[in-house]
Design a protein around this motif. Structure first.
Motif, PDB file in Angstrom:
ATOM      1  N   VAL A  43       0.876  -1.170   0.000  1.00  0.00           N
ATOM      2  CA  VAL A  43       0.000   0.000   0.000  1.00  0.00           C
ATOM      3  C   VAL A  43       0.908   1.212   0.000  1.00  0.00           C
ATOM      4  CG1 VAL A  43      -1.782   1.245   1.235  1.00  0.00           C
ATOM      5  CG2 VAL A  43      -1.760  -1.262   1.268  1.00  0.00           C
ATOM      6  N   LYS A  97       0.929 -13.080   5.724  1.00  0.00           N
ATOM      7  CA  LYS A  97       0.105 -12.490   4.664  1.00  0.00           C
ATOM      8  C   LYS A  97      -1.366 -12.726   4.999  1.00  0.00           C
ATOM      9  CE  LYS A  97      -0.221 -14.515   0.716  1.00  0.00           C
ATOM     10  NZ  LYS A  97       0.136 -15.072  -0.618  1.00  0.00           N
ATOM     11  N   ASP A  98      -2.111 -11.643   4.937  1.00  0.00           N
ATOM     12  CA  ASP A  98      -3.563 -11.740   5.164  1.00  0.00           C
ATOM     13  C   ASP A  98      -4.188 -12.359   3.926  1.00  0.00           C
ATOM     14  OD1 ASP A  98      -6.214 -11.489   5.745  1.00  0.00           O
ATOM     15  OD2 ASP A  98      -6.092  -9.428   6.465  1.00  0.00           O
ATOM     16  N   ASN A 100      -7.224 -12.561   3.044  1.00  0.00           N
ATOM     17  CA  ASN A 100      -8.354 -11.829   2.477  1.00  0.00           C
ATOM     18  C   ASN A 100      -7.893 -10.637   1.642  1.00  0.00           C
ATOM     19  OD1 ASN A 100     -10.197 -13.533   3.731  1.00  0.00           O
ATOM     20  ND2 ASN A 100     -10.122 -12.333   5.629  1.00  0.00           N
ATOM     21  N   THR A 101      -6.906  -9.891   2.191  1.00  0.00           N
ATOM     22  CA  THR A 101      -6.459  -8.683   1.481  1.00  0.00           C
ATOM     23  C   THR A 101      -5.174  -8.882   0.713  1.00  0.00           C
ATOM     24  OG1 THR A 101      -5.252  -7.911   3.422  1.00  0.00           O
ATOM     25  CG2 THR A 101      -7.567  -7.275   3.255  1.00  0.00           C
ATOM     26  N   LEU A 103      -2.279  -8.462   1.971  1.00  0.00           N
ATOM     27  CA  LEU A 103      -1.288  -7.546   2.513  1.00  0.00           C
ATOM     28  C   LEU A 103      -0.479  -8.227   3.588  1.00  0.00           C
ATOM     29  CD1 LEU A 103      -3.491  -4.327   2.840  1.00  0.00           C
ATOM     30  CD2 LEU A 103      -1.931  -4.937   0.982  1.00  0.00           C
TER      31      LEU A 103
END
Length: 962
Positions: A43, A97-98, A100-101, A103
């Protein structure tokens, strides 16, 4: 320290920038080459965002706590505690690491120990926060405080016990001990959690206090404040709350009649403190329970005659009349009527209406009247002479054609031996004994002390045997040799368990008896008319008694509504037991008793007492209470060894005490479980001398050992003129299926004539075991050689084969001149079958009410009525008492029924005194001093009451009924 910290911060920031530049170069170099397929997106242009921030925590004992932070995007995360950076080695971090996202999420954790918190001395609590770095800068999390948890032992304020009137407000204050975190408060009532959500009348949200808006009787109990946090739980002192009811007066009764028969007197009216009655220590009504006023009762005025009327005209019978009336004055106000005749008659012819002058034609001649008198007296004389001739003829015929019903002979007659004997002086004591010169042997048997008092006997003889009597006769010679026993009981010995292994023989015998295939050896039909007693009972209760039967009914005080009354009755079935329709292996242990009326509606159970004849043992007997249904069948109510909430059964050695809610017919039945089961028999011997005869008859009775069954024997002997020759004795009769033998021994053969081989008679086992309160008897007939013989001495042996034996010793005078009628009962109060009001109870009403108020109230040790039941030895089947509105009142009613034949209240007073001592030892002095003092006062009151006469007791209790 500040300069050093700032320098470390600048160095750390430079290192991060260097790492950032190096990462940028690598990223650019990678961009010129082949792209990585699993490159993690980033990000760009955002500050770190905390997904999880550190939370406040409490250190319990010595266990360290963990603080966690998670942020995205974050290149690094460090903890800062109390303004200082935590060393890098104390951080535990990892990156993942997520899913879902997609990130990268960085998580960091540190441990904080109890020692670190204790060593920190600052103006505020120990705190920590997280600092996260990204490309654009840093972000800080919230501060999380770390404190050491604890909870003090002592409450800042304990709840205090209260006594609150009904419908009043109850407020119990509670301030929990100091603690970190602050303790949460809950309330317990009698060790159960109080839930204000289910009861709108209770509020526990106001500053830890318990508030009851309107007190109810059910709110009485023991309350405890419970404080708890993550460290421990603390209990406050127990506060006892008592909700009491103050007494209120009932309406005044009607004025009584003037107590003076004449002149100035007093009228009374009364009221009672029962509207409502004081409860749980509530105040008694203030004011007088009795009011008195003066009254003037009119005095009686005796009647007086007025003047005679004029004489009437002379009639054809030469008579004239005159009258007068009792109206001068008229008798009033219970005055006496005039004495004398209201009419007068006299001759009105001056002697002319005479036989000699013959002046009146319709006067009957005296000769005709005298002739009629002679005929009348002649006829009466002829009738009397005819009756006398018939009586003499019948007596001569019976003497010439008489045979011995059962002749008796002593075993010594067979050996030709003679024996000498001495007659002792007659003894006094039992009014039933004729001439008994030997003290009775009471080592084995026992007798009832109940007075023998009965109703009028019927004309029908009660001792006529059944038409199908079969008497087994054996000689004393055979008995002495043992031949009879071997001949009669040659069958295989029964098994030890009963009736399981003997159910085939035992129960089949019972079935044959019911179907009429088994004949009885000497029972007699008792009076078919049932014994009945009635009484009218109101709010004060009372007692019904069937005299000399061991059956009574106690109607407790308060069982009937105040303005109502019931005519209650109790009936004993005198005929054949209807309970015979029950299972074949069961027998009747006492009389069948009915009480009513059927629609009886009472507030508390009645106490019925029924005498029984069983040696109570749970291992040998299965005893049940049964009730007759509307279709005349018998159903089981309860077993005496089981607990039930429908009724209560207490078995004593000779009586059964029942607490019953429903009227109806009840019977106590028993089923033997082993051969050791014992039914008690009462043995009695009666004798009669036939007028003008040389014969003397001995009748030996075997009857169930209950007062009701023996009453039938005495009543029947009364009709026959029999005399009781020996104190009745008890014989234990076992359920071993062996018969009962009755033999006569030691008869003086040189004075009395006996028939050989007829000295032993026998009852079969089913006859005795299943007699069902109906007496059995056998007769021995003896004849004197000479009318000079005036004494009879012999022994009656009654024994069960392979069982117990009892000896009845007979010493009696048989001369007709010495034979006087001895009354069978001497009591003058035998017609008193019901008592009402305080005189029917042993415990005065005021003391009874105080006992109930004391023991029905909850305290710190639970329900005190349970302790009362324990001390009075009534501590089984407590579930029955628990469902009653006043358990103590029901317990006292059962005690009254159990001790109705004893006039001493010391046993109850001793129990109350012992309970008072237990209270004073186990209870805090400041809480239970008043209660234990009350118990001691009640005990001391009972010690005095137990020694009062019945009249004094009645007078004393009447003072407290208001």
């Amino acid at each position: 320290m500040g300069t050093l910290t700032k320098g470390r911060y600048l160095v750390l920031r430079g290192l991060l920038l260097l790492i950032y530049c190096t990462a940028s170069v690598i990223s650019k170099g990678g961009a010129t080459g082949d792209a990585q397929p699993d490159a993690v997106p980033s990000v760009q242009g955002t500050l770190p965002h905390f997904i999880q921030e550190p939370e406040d925590a409490y250190i319990v004992k010595s266990n360290p706590i963990k603080l966690r932070c998670r942020a995205v995007p974050a290149l690094q995360i460090f903890f800062k505690c109390n303004g200082e950076w935590v060393h890098q080695n104390e951080h535990f971090s990892h990156e993942y690491k997520d899913l879902n996202t997609g990130l990268k999420v960085r998580e960091v954790m540190i441990n904080v120990s109890r020692q670190q918190v204790e060593d920190f001395h600052g103006p505020e609590d120990y705190w920590c926060l997280c600092v996260a770095w990204s490309h654009l800068g840093t972000s800080k999390s919230r501060k999380a405080t770390v404190r050491i948890a604890y909870l003090r032992k002592n409450f800042e304020q304990d709840p205090q016990g209260k006594e609150v009137p009904i419908n009043g407000m109850i407020v119990l204050h509670c301030r929990p001990p100091e603690g970190v975190p602050a303790a949460e408060v809950e309330w317990l009532k009698n060790e159960e959690l109080v839930n204000s959500l289910t009861d709108d009348n209770i509020d526990t949200r106001a500053d830890h206090n318990l508030i009851i808006n309107e007190a109810r009787l059910s709110d009485s109990g023991n309350y405890t404040c419970l404080a708890s946090n993550v460290v421990a739980k603390r209990r406050s002192a127990t506060a006892t709350v008592i909700v009491f009811v103050n007494g209120g007066w009932s309406l005044w009764t009607e004025w009584s009649a003037c107590n003076a028969p004449c002149g100035r007197g007093v009228q009374k009216r009364s009221r009672t403190c029962t509207n409502p009655a004081p409860l749980n220590g509530g105040a008694f009504c203030e004011g007088m329970s009795v009011q008195k006023i003066t009254c003037n009762a009119p005095c009686p005025i005796d009647g007086g005659w007025n003047e005679w009327s004029q004489w009437t005209v002379c009639s054809s019978q030469c008579e004239r009349q005159r009258t007068r009336e009792c109206n001068s004055p008229i008798p009033r106000h219970r005055g006496k009527m005039c004495e004398g005749n209201s009419e007068a008659t006299e001759n009105c012819t001056d002697g002319l209406c005479t036989q000699n002058r013959k002046l009146l034609h319709d006067v009957k001649p005296q000769s005709m009247e005298s002739s009629n008198d002679v005929a009348l007296y002649s006829g009466l004389g002829a009738g009397i002479i005819t009756v006398a001739i018939l009586v003499v003829a019948v007596m001569l015929y019976r003497k010439n054609h008489s045979e011995y019903g059962v002749d008796v002979i002593d075993s010594s007659a067979l050996t030709g031996g003679f024996q000498s004997f001495n007659f002792k002086n007659t003894r006094q004591g039992n009014p039933l004994l004729l001439n008994s010169s030997m003290q009775p042997d009471l080592t084995v048997g026992r007798t009832y002390s109940t007075p023998l008092c009965f109703q009028d006997s019927t004309d029908k003889e009660l001792f006529d045997p059944l038409p199908d009597i079969k008497v087994k006769v054996q000689s004393s010679f055979m008995v002495s040799l043992g031949v009879a026993e071997r001949a009669e009981f040659h069958a295989k010995a029964p098994a030890e368990t009963f009736p399981r292994d003997l159910s085939r023989d035992y129960c089949s015998t019972m079935d044959r008896r019911k179907k009429g295939l088994l004949t009885l050896n000497g029972p007699f039909s008792s009076c078919k008319e049932p014994l009945r007693t009635t009484g009218v009972f109101g709010h004060h209760g009372g007692r019904l008694v069937v005299p000399n039967t061991g059956v009574s009914l106690l109607v407790p005080h308060g069982s009937v509504a105040e303005n109502m009354s019931w005519e209650m009755y109790m009936v004993i079935n005198q005929g054949e037991a209807s309970v015979q329709t029950l299972d074949s292996c069961e027998i009747l242990l006492g009389p069948e008793v009915t009480y009513g009326p059927p629609g009886l509606d009472l507030f508390c159970p009645v106490a019925m007492t029924i005498a029984h004849c069983a040696e109570v043992d749970a291992e040998n007997w299965n005893i049940q209470l049964k009730r007759r249904t509307q279709d005349s069948k018998w159903e089981e109510v309860m077993s005496v060894e089981e607990e039930s909430t429908s009724c209560y059964c207490l078995m004593d050695s000779t009586s059964c005490h029942l607490l019953l809610d429903q009227p109806g017919s009840y019977a106590l039945v028993g089923e033997p479980l082993t051969q050791a089961a014992i039914k008690r028999l009462k043995l009695a011997v009666f004798g009669t001398m036939e007028v003008g005869s040389m014969s003397y008859t001995l009748r030996v009775y075997c009857v169930d050992d209950t007062p009701h069954a023996f009453q039938g024997v005495v009543a029947a002997e009364k009709t026959r003129g029999g005399q009781l020759l020996e104190e009745p004795k008890m014989l234990p009769f076992r359920a071993n299926t062996f018969s009962l033998q009755v033999s006569i021994q030691d008869v003086p053969q040189f004075l009395w004539s006996i028939k050989p081989f007829t000295t032993c008679q026998e009852f079969s086992f089913p006859q005795v075991w299943c007699s069902n309160q109906q007496p059995l008897y056998c007769a021995f007939s003896l004849e004197r050689y000479s009318p000079v013989t005036a004494q009879l001495s012999c022994k009656i042996s009654v024994r069960q084969v392979k069982g117990h034996e009892q000896i009845l010793q007979v010493y009696t005078a048989v001369a007709e001149t010495e034979k006087e009628s001895v009354p069978f009962f001497m009591q003058t109060d035998c017609t008193i079958t019901s008592q009402t009001g305080p005189k029917a109870f042993k415990i005065p009403l005021s003391i009874r009410q105080r006992i109930c108020a004391t023991f029905d109230t909850a305290n710190a040790k639970g329900k005190d009525w349970q302790l009362l039941a324990q001390k009075l030895h009534l501590d089984r089947n407590l579930g029955y008492f628990a469902k009653q509105r006043s358990p103590s009142a029901v317990i006292l009613s059962l005690w009254e029924a159990r001790h109705q034949d004893t006039s001493d209240l010391d046993s109850l007073a001793s129990a109350l005194e012992e309970i008072g001592k237990i209270h004073s030892k186990s209870s805090p002095k400041d809480q239970d001093d008043c209660e234990s003092d009350s118990i001691h006062i009640e005990a001391s009151s009972l010690y005095g009451t137990g020694r009062l006469t019945s009249q004094n007791t009645e007078d004393c209790t009447s003072e407290y009924t208001g």
